[in-house]
Enzyme design. Structure first.
Site, PDB file in Angstrom:
ATOM      1  N   ARG A 134       0.819  -1.230   0.000  1.00  0.00           N
ATOM      2  CA  ARG A 134       0.000   0.000   0.000  1.00  0.00           C
ATOM      3  C   ARG A 134       0.847   1.273   0.000  1.00  0.00           C
ATOM      4  O   ARG A 134       0.374   2.333   0.423  1.00  0.00           O
ATOM      5  CB  ARG A 134      -0.982   0.025   1.183  1.00  0.00           C
ATOM      6  CG  ARG A 134      -1.918  -1.174   1.216  1.00  0.00           C
ATOM      7  CD  ARG A 134      -3.092  -0.965   2.173  1.00  0.00           C
ATOM      8  NE  ARG A 134      -3.900  -2.176   2.258  1.00  0.00           N
ATOM      9  CZ  ARG A 134      -3.756  -3.106   3.189  1.00  0.00           C
ATOM     10  NH1 ARG A 134      -2.856  -2.958   4.138  1.00  0.00           N
ATOM     11  NH2 ARG A 134      -4.521  -4.181   3.170  1.00  0.00           N
ATOM     12  N   LYS A 156       1.672  11.148 -11.628  1.00  0.00           N
ATOM     13  CA  LYS A 156       0.746  10.263 -12.349  1.00  0.00           C
ATOM     14  C   LYS A 156       1.477   8.967 -12.664  1.00  0.00           C
ATOM     15  O   LYS A 156       2.538   8.976 -13.289  1.00  0.00           O
ATOM     16  CB  LYS A 156       0.296  10.910 -13.660  1.00  0.00           C
ATOM     17  CG  LYS A 156      -0.874  11.848 -13.522  1.00  0.00           C
ATOM     18  CD  LYS A 156      -1.469  12.106 -14.900  1.00  0.00           C
ATOM     19  CE  LYS A 156      -2.610  13.081 -14.850  1.00  0.00           C
ATOM     20  NZ  LYS A 156      -3.166  13.337 -16.190  1.00  0.00           N
ATOM     21  N   GLU A 198       6.487  17.030 -25.984  1.00  0.00           N
ATOM     22  CA  GLU A 198       5.961  17.471 -24.680  1.00  0.00           C
ATOM     23  C   GLU A 198       6.551  18.820 -24.267  1.00  0.00           C
ATOM     24  O   GLU A 198       5.921  19.579 -23.532  1.00  0.00           O
ATOM     25  CB  GLU A 198       6.211  16.402 -23.599  1.00  0.00           C
ATOM     26  CG  GLU A 198       5.579  15.037 -23.876  1.00  0.00           C
ATOM     27  CD  GLU A 198       4.079  14.934 -23.531  1.00  0.00           C
ATOM     28  OE1 GLU A 198       3.445  15.965 -23.240  1.00  0.00           O
ATOM     29  OE2 GLU A 198       3.554  13.807 -23.589  1.00  0.00           O
ATOM     30  N   LYS A 240       5.133  22.601 -15.383  1.00  0.00           N
ATOM     31  CA  LYS A 240       4.411  21.440 -14.860  1.00  0.00           C
ATOM     32  C   LYS A 240       4.223  21.566 -13.345  1.00  0.00           C
ATOM     33  O   LYS A 240       3.154  21.266 -12.818  1.00  0.00           O
ATOM     34  CB  LYS A 240       5.138  20.141 -15.203  1.00  0.00           C
ATOM     35  CG  LYS A 240       4.365  18.923 -14.732  1.00  0.00           C
ATOM     36  CD  LYS A 240       4.304  17.803 -15.710  1.00  0.00           C
ATOM     37  CE  LYS A 240       3.314  16.733 -15.238  1.00  0.00           C
ATOM     38  NZ  LYS A 240       3.351  15.521 -16.024  1.00  0.00           N
ATOM     39  N   GLU A 250      -6.007  16.333 -10.817  1.00  0.00           N
ATOM     40  CA  GLU A 250      -6.688  16.632 -12.075  1.00  0.00           C
ATOM     41  C   GLU A 250      -8.199  16.733 -11.935  1.00  0.00           C
ATOM     42  O   GLU A 250      -8.959  16.021 -12.591  1.00  0.00           O
ATOM     43  CB  GLU A 250      -6.320  15.582 -13.151  1.00  0.00           C
ATOM     44  CG  GLU A 250      -6.678  16.069 -14.550  1.00  0.00           C
ATOM     45  CD  GLU A 250      -6.079  15.204 -15.657  1.00  0.00           C
ATOM     46  OE1 GLU A 250      -4.883  14.887 -15.568  1.00  0.00           O
ATOM     47  OE2 GLU A 250      -6.807  14.879 -16.592  1.00  0.00           O
ATOM     48  N   ARG A 254      -5.283  20.827 -14.296  1.00  0.00           N
ATOM     49  CA  ARG A 254      -4.229  19.909 -14.726  1.00  0.00           C
ATOM     50  C   ARG A 254      -4.517  19.251 -16.075  1.00  0.00           C
ATOM     51  O   ARG A 254      -3.592  18.865 -16.802  1.00  0.00           O
ATOM     52  CB  ARG A 254      -3.988  18.830 -13.647  1.00  0.00           C
ATOM     53  CG  ARG A 254      -2.848  17.900 -14.006  1.00  0.00           C
ATOM     54  CD  ARG A 254      -2.406  17.010 -12.846  1.00  0.00           C
ATOM     55  NE  ARG A 254      -1.329  16.135 -13.295  1.00  0.00           N
ATOM     56  CZ  ARG A 254      -0.520  15.449 -12.509  1.00  0.00           C
ATOM     57  NH1 ARG A 254      -0.673  15.515 -11.197  1.00  0.00           N
ATOM     58  NH2 ARG A 254       0.429  14.691 -13.009  1.00  0.00           N
ATOM     59  N   ASN A 258      -2.858  17.684 -20.978  1.00  0.00           N
ATOM     60  CA  ASN A 258      -3.182  16.631 -21.939  1.00  0.00           C
ATOM     61  C   ASN A 258      -3.464  17.171 -23.331  1.00  0.00           C
ATOM     62  O   ASN A 258      -4.049  16.475 -24.166  1.00  0.00           O
ATOM     63  CB  ASN A 258      -4.381  15.813 -21.446  1.00  0.00           C
ATOM     64  CG  ASN A 258      -3.982  14.878 -20.328  1.00  0.00           C
ATOM     65  OD1 ASN A 258      -2.929  14.262 -20.380  1.00  0.00           O
ATOM     66  ND2 ASN A 258      -4.812  14.808 -19.303  1.00  0.00           N
ATOM     67  N   HIS A 261      -3.293  14.968 -26.361  1.00  0.00           N
ATOM     68  CA  HIS A 261      -3.255  13.584 -25.878  1.00  0.00           C
ATOM     69  C   HIS A 261      -4.525  12.803 -26.201  1.00  0.00           C
ATOM     70  O   HIS A 261      -4.486  11.576 -26.272  1.00  0.00           O
ATOM     71  CB  HIS A 261      -3.005  13.556 -24.363  1.00  0.00           C
ATOM     72  CG  HIS A 261      -1.580  13.862 -23.982  1.00  0.00           C
ATOM     73  ND1 HIS A 261      -0.957  15.041 -24.318  1.00  0.00           N
ATOM     74  CD2 HIS A 261      -0.645  13.125 -23.306  1.00  0.00           C
ATOM     75  CE1 HIS A 261       0.290  15.032 -23.843  1.00  0.00           C
ATOM     76  NE2 HIS A 261       0.502  13.883 -23.231  1.00  0.00           N
ATOM     77  N   HIS A 265      -3.659   9.521 -27.848  1.00  0.00           N
ATOM     78  CA  HIS A 265      -3.945   8.206 -27.277  1.00  0.00           C
ATOM     79  C   HIS A 265      -4.698   7.331 -28.279  1.00  0.00           C
ATOM     80  O   HIS A 265      -4.483   6.113 -28.336  1.00  0.00           O
ATOM     81  CB  HIS A 265      -4.768   8.348 -26.000  1.00  0.00           C
ATOM     82  CG  HIS A 265      -3.966   8.832 -24.823  1.00  0.00           C
ATOM     83  ND1 HIS A 265      -4.549   9.181 -23.633  1.00  0.00           N
ATOM     84  CD2 HIS A 265      -2.636   9.015 -24.661  1.00  0.00           C
ATOM     85  CE1 HIS A 265      -3.605   9.569 -22.782  1.00  0.00           C
ATOM     86  NE2 HIS A 265      -2.437   9.473 -23.385  1.00  0.00           N
ATOM     87  N   HIS A 278       4.863   7.456 -27.826  1.00  0.00           N
ATOM     88  CA  HIS A 278       3.862   8.324 -27.201  1.00  0.00           C
ATOM     89  C   HIS A 278       4.043   9.775 -27.655  1.00  0.00           C
ATOM     90  O   HIS A 278       3.087  10.441 -28.050  1.00  0.00           O
ATOM     91  CB  HIS A 278       3.968   8.203 -25.676  1.00  0.00           C
ATOM     92  CG  HIS A 278       3.107   9.175 -24.922  1.00  0.00           C
ATOM     93  ND1 HIS A 278       1.732   9.148 -24.986  1.00  0.00           N
ATOM     94  CD2 HIS A 278       3.430  10.224 -24.120  1.00  0.00           C
ATOM     95  CE1 HIS A 278       1.242  10.135 -24.236  1.00  0.00           C
ATOM     96  NE2 HIS A 278       2.253  10.800 -23.697  1.00  0.00           N
TER      97      HIS A 278
END
Lengths: 374, 374
Positions: A134, A156, A198, A240, A250, A254, A258, A261, A265, A278
């Site tokens: 955990r 993330k 990016e 960032k 997010e 935030r 993206n 993206h 994606h 990517h």
């Protein structure tokens, strides 16, 4: 602009430092040359009996021994796990190899994980750290430009699912991000370009002065001028940090990170993970998102042209694969920003500012028709 | 003491309410009869387009339709996923069935998961909720005594790894815990006894007055008297709420809730998951931990005898399986509380109070020799 590739001559002697401000989860990003081999870089890492370096079969032969050596002073045992290299391995099965290694070594809950590699290694190691017992501490040691300017920063973590990218993961912050600029000198050219996607992203969504700077320095960046790379990494991390500091999980702002993206994606997932990098998919996705922004009235044709040219000069694709508009739409509906089946896009509402909004399917089809191969 | 099993006669008409106080992650536990079928029970659940009920092949036929009916008013779509039943399925492979279902249904990040079942369903659904799109809301609807008094409360979620129990998971709080006492009437006797182990646990570690009450009411509890069960669930949840509210992520105090669990996990893992129920292993583990507490001077022989008799009267095993002392020690070294290979036990330092500490291997071997079958 100097095009020297000798880090010893032009990289700054003292590391630059950017702070991610998240209360008790705050941490520094260190940026500079030779950091990987410098014991002083690891001062904030908590003491523990053991460490596990997670890397891949491409990066480990280059840098794992140096990292092991420097960590040997701080940890009684330092183990190394080499994962297969590539986005196609960013899945539950590979993640489980990290758990197997941790339990096989009898790792306790103070064990520190080190993610040595690009975005795939960082995302998987981060999620493993979030989930093992955990939560155990971890450190990001990004060795690609993409990971240094984006994926290693902000907490993330995720793995892919056959039906969608980054669908399973956690928000989980590292103790430290160590951007050793020297590692960028061994990066394949395609990976460098992917990282520049990016970097470019931060311009249209947040900082047009930075966009101007990138335009003026794109050749130096492609040629890996250490001073140019140092500035690009630092300014990207600063932006960032500002965004993540305001919206860690997010719930709003935030999402602007993206930009490109949602389309990207869909390209990655539609072609099969690993076909395009990517960053390549994001580069091309930004062209599409810019076109959509123009149709929605946020920017003019000249802006779209300017961004498209910069993406091209960075060595990135600007024409999308011919998946067919319906397949694009289907893939984009699985995006995490979607709500009740409605796709939500990051679009530029004015240069240097982005918002999240939906768009009519017909408009999206029109953009895809303009941006994709026949 | 009435031994009536008619909930309509003796269960309280209004649900009892216990609050878990964790700032913005606070939530209520509702305890009462008929809650599962009452729309008013779900008032705090956030609005969303869709819900997924995760249950198992044993519990779903009993209660899934009732839950679907009551949720149909709040969600446009309500899907049901039935997992195989048993601790042996609490693994990465079964977890992935939840992700498959979520993505197969096109679930967005507002989708609410409902865990309908015992501890296994709750732990896996909670971890899936923590990880799907980096976190979606979820509701615990525990249908076993063990889940109502312990595992559904406090946000510990996890799956097992072949090398250790609950090794992969997250701290992730639900929006609501709904303890419908009526579901306890359909519980197999072995499962009821397993739940009583976790009820009994709260006495020696925190509240000897509650321990006295359990001793006086153990026959009523075993006979499922609704008023006795209502009090046992409520007081257990109150104690758990007090402990978790002070130490959500188990940096200290919360570890006392693992009394009996270090030995118990070794029994479960050593015999193979599912051979003994978790609560059975914890019951027997508490006998061992009490013996260890006596050797360490925290309690006297009379206390150990009293606790052992109560565990036996609850229908639980008090003699451990003959795994061999070395195998027990090896298995316990993988426990999450271990540090640098040293096993750490929860022991009673005086009746009603527990601490975490290590013990000499020789002392542990002695305890195992006394408590295990030859």
């Amino acid at each position: 602009m100097s095009l020297s590739v000798s880090p010893a001559l032009s990289a700054p002697p003292q590391p630059e430092r950017v702070e991610i401000q998240l209360g008790e989860r705050s941490y520094p990003i260190l940026i500079g040359g030779g950091l990987l081999e410098d014991p002083a870089s690891f001062g904030v890492v908590p003491a523990a009996a053991s460490a596990l370096i997670v890397s891949n079969t491409t990066v480990a032969p280059l840098y794992a021994q140096a990292l092991r050596n420097v960590l040997a002073d701080r940890f009684r045992t330092v183990h190394l796990l080499e994962l297969p290299d590539g986005e196609v391995y960013k899945n539950l099965e590979t993640l489980n190899l990290i758990f197997d290694a941790l339990l096989g070594h009898g790792s306790d809950r103070k064990t520190v994980l080190f993610a040595l590699g690009g975005g795939v290694v960082g995302d998987m190691t981060g999620f493993a750290a979030a989930s093992y017992m955990r939560g155990v501490p971890f450190v990001q040691v990004p060795t690609t430009l993409l990971a240094q300017v984006d994926s290693s920063v902000g907490g993330k973590t995720a793995i892919n699912h056959p039906l969608g990218k980054n669908m399973i993961g956690a928000f989980y912050q590292p103790q430290l991000v160590l951007c050793d600029l020297d590692t960028l000198q061994t990066l394949p050219p395609r990976e460098l370009s992917a990282g520049l996607a990016e970097v470019i992203k931060y311009g249209p969504i947040y900082d047009m002065a930075f966009f101007d700077w990138i335009e003026s320095n794109i050749e130096a960046l492609v040629a890996r001028d250490p001073a140019a790379l140092a500035h690009a990494v630092k300014r990207s991390c600063e932006i960032k940090a500002l965004v993540v500091g305001q919206d860690e999980r997010e719930t709003g702002l935030r999402a602007i990170l993206n930009f490109g993206h949602t389309f990207g994606h869909a390209i990655e997932s539609g072609l099969g993970y690993g076909e395009w990098l990517h960053g390549e998919a994001v580069g091309c996705g930004m062209v599409m998102a810019a076109q959509l922004s123009q149709q929605l009235g946020g920017v003019d044709a000249a802006f779209v042209e300017r961004l498209t040219r910069l993406i091209e000069r960075a060595g990135l694709p600007i024409v999308g694969p011919a998946l067919g508009a319906e397949r694009y739409l289907e893939l984009m509906r699985v995006d995490k920003k979607s709500e009740a089946g409605e796709i939500r896009f990051v679009v530029i509402d004015r240069p240097g500012s982005a918002v999240v909004r939906s768009a009519p399917d017909a408009m999206v089809r029109d953009v895809l028709a303009q941006c994709c191969a026949a």
